[in-house]
Design a protein around this motif. Structure first.
Motif, PDB file in Angstrom:
ATOM      1  N   ILE A   1     -78.771 -33.125 -87.624  1.00 24.81           N
ATOM      2  CA  ILE A   1     -79.591 -31.966 -87.046  1.00 24.81           C
ATOM      3  C   ILE A   1     -78.878 -30.641 -87.234  1.00 24.81           C
ATOM      4  CG2 ILE A   1     -81.486 -30.832 -85.849  1.00 24.81           C
ATOM      5  CD1 ILE A   1     -81.840 -33.850 -84.882  1.00 24.81           C
TER       6      ILE A   1
ATOM      7  N   LEU B   1     -80.549 -32.008 -91.706  1.00 21.46           N
ATOM      8  CA  LEU B   1     -82.070 -31.219 -91.465  1.00 21.46           C
ATOM      9  C   LEU B   1     -81.774 -30.010 -91.461  1.00 21.46           C
ATOM     10  CD1 LEU B   1     -83.531 -34.566 -89.484  1.00 21.46           C
ATOM     11  CD2 LEU B   1     -84.368 -33.969 -91.893  1.00 21.46           C
TER      12      LEU B   1
ATOM     13  N   SER C   1     -88.632 -33.776 -82.029  1.00 26.29           N
ATOM     14  CA  SER C   1     -89.564 -34.444 -83.068  1.00 26.29           C
ATOM     15  C   SER C   1     -88.697 -35.025 -84.101  1.00 26.29           C
ATOM     16  CB  SER C   1     -90.691 -33.693 -83.407  1.00 26.29           C
ATOM     17  OG  SER C   1     -90.216 -32.684 -84.445  1.00 26.29           O
ATOM     18  N   LEU C   2     -87.510 -34.292 -84.310  1.00 28.92           N
ATOM     19  CA  LEU C   2     -86.638 -34.654 -85.768  1.00 28.92           C
ATOM     20  C   LEU C   2     -85.728 -35.810 -85.408  1.00 28.92           C
ATOM     21  CD1 LEU C   2     -85.499 -31.148 -87.074  1.00 28.92           C
ATOM     22  CD2 LEU C   2     -87.338 -32.763 -87.974  1.00 28.92           C
TER      23      LEU C   2
ATOM     24  N   ARG D   1     -89.285 -28.886 -81.736  1.00 32.77           N
ATOM     25  CA  ARG D   1     -89.412 -29.391 -83.100  1.00 32.77           C
ATOM     26  C   ARG D   1     -87.972 -30.477 -83.156  1.00 32.77           C
ATOM     27  NH1 ARG D   1     -90.636 -29.696 -88.445  1.00 32.77           N
ATOM     28  NH2 ARG D   1     -88.721 -29.414 -89.483  1.00 32.77           N
ATOM     29  N   ILE D   2     -86.974 -29.964 -82.431  1.00 35.04           N
ATOM     30  CA  ILE D   2     -85.767 -30.890 -82.580  1.00 35.04           C
ATOM     31  C   ILE D   2     -86.069 -32.238 -81.821  1.00 35.04           C
ATOM     32  CG2 ILE D   2     -83.387 -30.907 -81.697  1.00 35.04           C
ATOM     33  CD1 ILE D   2     -83.850 -28.610 -83.711  1.00 35.04           C
TER      34      ILE D   2
ATOM     35  N   GLU E   1     -82.544 -26.603 -90.162  1.00 37.92           N
ATOM     36  CA  GLU E   1     -83.525 -25.678 -89.622  1.00 37.92           C
ATOM     37  C   GLU E   1     -83.251 -24.342 -89.591  1.00 37.92           C
ATOM     38  OE1 GLU E   1     -86.414 -27.242 -87.584  1.00 37.92           O
ATOM     39  OE2 GLU E   1     -85.739 -28.648 -89.476  1.00 37.92           O
TER      40      GLU E   1
ATOM     41  N   ARG F   1     -85.362 -39.283 -87.043  1.00 38.59           N
ATOM     42  CA  ARG F   1     -84.781 -39.240 -88.323  1.00 38.59           C
ATOM     43  C   ARG F   1     -83.317 -38.842 -88.331  1.00 38.59           C
ATOM     44  NH1 ARG F   1     -87.414 -35.471 -91.862  1.00 38.59           N
ATOM     45  NH2 ARG F   1     -86.340 -36.584 -93.472  1.00 38.59           N
ATOM     46  N   ALA F   2     -82.671 -38.818 -87.314  1.00 36.87           N
ATOM     47  CA  ALA F   2     -81.319 -38.324 -87.532  1.00 36.87           C
ATOM     48  C   ALA F   2     -80.402 -39.056 -86.689  1.00 36.87           C
ATOM     49  CB  ALA F   2     -81.336 -36.807 -87.010  1.00 36.87           C
TER      50      ALA F   2
ATOM     51  N   ASP G   1     -87.034 -27.068 -92.899  1.00 39.04           N
ATOM     52  CA  ASP G   1     -88.126 -27.094 -92.032  1.00 39.04           C
ATOM     53  C   ASP G   1     -89.378 -26.767 -92.827  1.00 39.04           C
ATOM     54  OD1 ASP G   1     -87.235 -24.517 -92.222  1.00 39.04           O
ATOM     55  OD2 ASP G   1     -86.785 -24.196 -90.081  1.00 39.04           O
TER      56      ASP G   1
END
Ligand code: MCA
Ligand code: AMP
Length: 504
Positions: free
Chosen positions: A200, A226, A238-239, A235-236, A228, A242-243, A24
């Motif tokens: 994630i 990713l 927002s990720l 935030r998760i 964290e 990408r996951a 992160d």
């Protein structure tokens, strides 16, 4: 030379440039970096006189280096012993005494206290902070990035993870190289992990879920994550684009459902949501499906056994169930008194056997014996039922255990701390439904005659001794505890009386 678990991660090892993790704070670590830096750490461990089978106890914040230290222990033939960062010095004292580690890795802020505490044992204390810096990584940075993995066989120990005992002392579950390798192999296959996956990873790495289920799978599949440091729901969300996968405890899912941005669009690249460590409410499963279109895959495991069951990848993921026994795992529902298998549909003790099941509790042969049947089945302490289609339902616990936000809390431990306080006659600690943590802890206390002790004083008194997440969120005073004719406290009556205490 062969090192059973690390060889399993090596075959096939992805090209060195492939991403293993992105953190992160924007750092990235490739598979090549992982090999080089875990080699350096393994050399550093050998320089600290770690020999095969020696325990390396680790209480550090989550960081890539902390994960590399796990791999370094495996490669150096050591036994990795991770400890919850919330544990107090009092709690740590027990683990150090019991496990007799050769090396203790801790945060610099604790190294003086821990050093003083373990001085007579001769254990070496080195440091690692949340940014991956400390005396251990200083020493490692001067080492070669090539390392010949120490030879370890299938049955050699890879890790010891402590699980609290329902009666008294915590027990160290001894996990072998094959326990970990076999379970990760099965899960990669069942959950279809491939090198294209991006997980994630927001779980702590001192328990089975974040340490073994999540990271062993990624390593074995040659996939990426990713990574964290903490679970931050905004935030998760927002990720997510990408996951391809997320693993979490039920609290992750209930908190994510409170995020506005969670919808079908945000989750359209995800192929798998996994939940475990505590029961996922059927209503959470349903709400998640409505919001995202995804059915969460719930699975069931234990520190002692790794994962035992999983809902299917392709077929129906049935809410309120933990799915089917994993390939290679024998699971039966048995009479709790004698282990005799019950007929389908009856509720009984869940018992398991297979390559995933641990070899026993560290230096506790009697406790080990008591938790295995003569035919080798491990008695889980969970009560379950298998439905007509073979799905396993967990319907209760035969053990006095509270699971709060995925962390296990043993009432017995808290009760003995509270009962020891002047001003307390006795106490009963229970868990009741909690909207955020699944179960919330309550201490029901009877004051000693004439005493005036308050809830705040009780919490203050245990603060130095007991990890914060175990603390009762409420203390309730009563004149006496309900008891049955045998004199046993009737916790079911207390749970019933306070069942709505945390209702949202
Ligand atoms: C933190 N607090 C808690 C918990 N976590 N209280 C009760 N239960 C909890 N689980 C308290 C803290 O002491 C603090 O108290 C306040 O809540 C906020 O702390 P903070 O650190 O900010 O909490 P958080 O980051 O919001 O953490 C909640 C969490 C975390 C993200 C749900 O607990 C978590 O990561 N849980 C996952 C646990 C896990 O990995 N379990 C797997 C075990 P105050 O405000 O008073 O100071 S492996 C297992 O069970 C088996 C094998 C399996 O099947 O997987
Ligand atoms: P631990 O001691 O941390 O290994 O926790 C293991 C316990 O967590 C099990 O014995 C179960 O009681 C519980 N558990 C794990 N996964 C699930 C699940 N999916 N549903 C219900 N309970 C679970």
């Amino acid at each position: 030379m062969s090192n059973h678990l690390f060889d399993a991660f090596r075959s096939p090892m992805p090209v060195p440039e492939r991403l293993l993790m992105e953190t992160d704070d924007g750092r990235s670590l490739s598979y090549g970096d992982m090999l080089a830096r875990s080699a350096q750490l393994a050399h550093a461990l050998l320089q600290l006189d770690v020999e095969p089978g020696d325990r390396v106890a680790v209480q550090v914040e989550k960081s890539p280096e902390a994960l590399l230290l796990y791999l370094a222990c495996v490669r150096a033939g050591a036994v990795f012993l991770p400890l919850n960062t919330a544990y107090t010095l009092t709690e740590l004292g027990y683990f150090f005494e019991d496990a007799a580690p050769r090396v203790i890795v801790c945060d610099p802020a604790r190294s003086v206290d821990i050093g003083r505490m373990v001085e007579p044992s001769g254990a070496v204390v080195v440091t690692l902070d949340r940014n991956g810096r400390g005396s251990l990584t200083d020493q490692a940075s001067r080492q070669s990035s090539e390392f010949h993995d120490v030879e370890r066989g299938a049955d050699d120990l890879a890790a010891i993870l402590y699980t609290s005992g329902t009666t008294g002392r915590s027990k160290g579950a001894m996990l072998s190289h094959e326990n970990l390798a076999s379970n990760a192999r099965v899960l990669v296959d069942q959950w279809r992990f491939t090198p294209s996956d991006m997980l994630i990873h927001a779980l702590p790495i001192f328990h089975t879920h974040g340490l073994f289920v999540a990271t062993n799978i990624i390593l074995m599949a040659g996939a990426s994550m990713l990574f964290e440091q903490k679970f931050d729901p905004a935030r998760i969300v927002s990720l997510l684009p990408r996951a391809t996968a997320l693993m979490g405890v039920p609290t992750f899912y209930t908190r994510l459902l409170q995020q506005e941005g969670l919808d079908r669009e945000a989750t359209k690249n995800i192929r798998l949501f996994v939940s475990g460590s505590a029961p996922l409410l059927a209503e959470t499963h349903k709400a998640w499906r409505e919001r995202t279109g995804h059915a969460i895959l719930e699975r069931y495991g234990m520190t002692e056994t790794n994962m035992n069951t999983s809902n299917p990848y392709d077929d129906e993921r049935r809410a309120g169930t933990v799915g089917f026994p994993l390939p290679g795992v024998s699971l039966r529902i048995a009479d709790p008194d004698n282990g005799k298998p019950l007929v389908q549909g009856e509720v009984g003790m869940i018992e398991v056997k297979g390559p995933n099941v641990f070899s026993g509790y560290w230096r506790m042969p009697e406790k080990t014996k008591a938790e295995f049947r003569a035919d080798g089945f491990f008695i889980s302490g969970d009560l379950g039922m298998m439905d007509a289609d073979g799905y396993v339902h967990i319907v209760g616990r035969g053990k006095d255990l509270i699971i709060s936000g995925g962390y296990n809390i043993y009432p017995r431990e808290l009760e003995s701390e509270i009962d020891a306080l002047a001003g307390v006659l006795e106490s009963a600690v229970i868990g009741v439904a909690h909207p955020d943590f699944g179960e919330g802890v309550i201490a029901v206390v009877v004051r000693a005659p004439g005493a005036q002790i308050t809830g705040a004083e009780i919490l203050g008194a245990i603060a130095e001794r007991v990890a914060k997440y175990k603390h009762p969120k409420r203390v309730i005073f009563v004149d006496e505890l309900p008891r049955n004719t045998m004199g046993k406290v009737q916790k079911n009556l207390l749970r019933d009386a306070y069942k709505d205490l945390y209702a949202s």
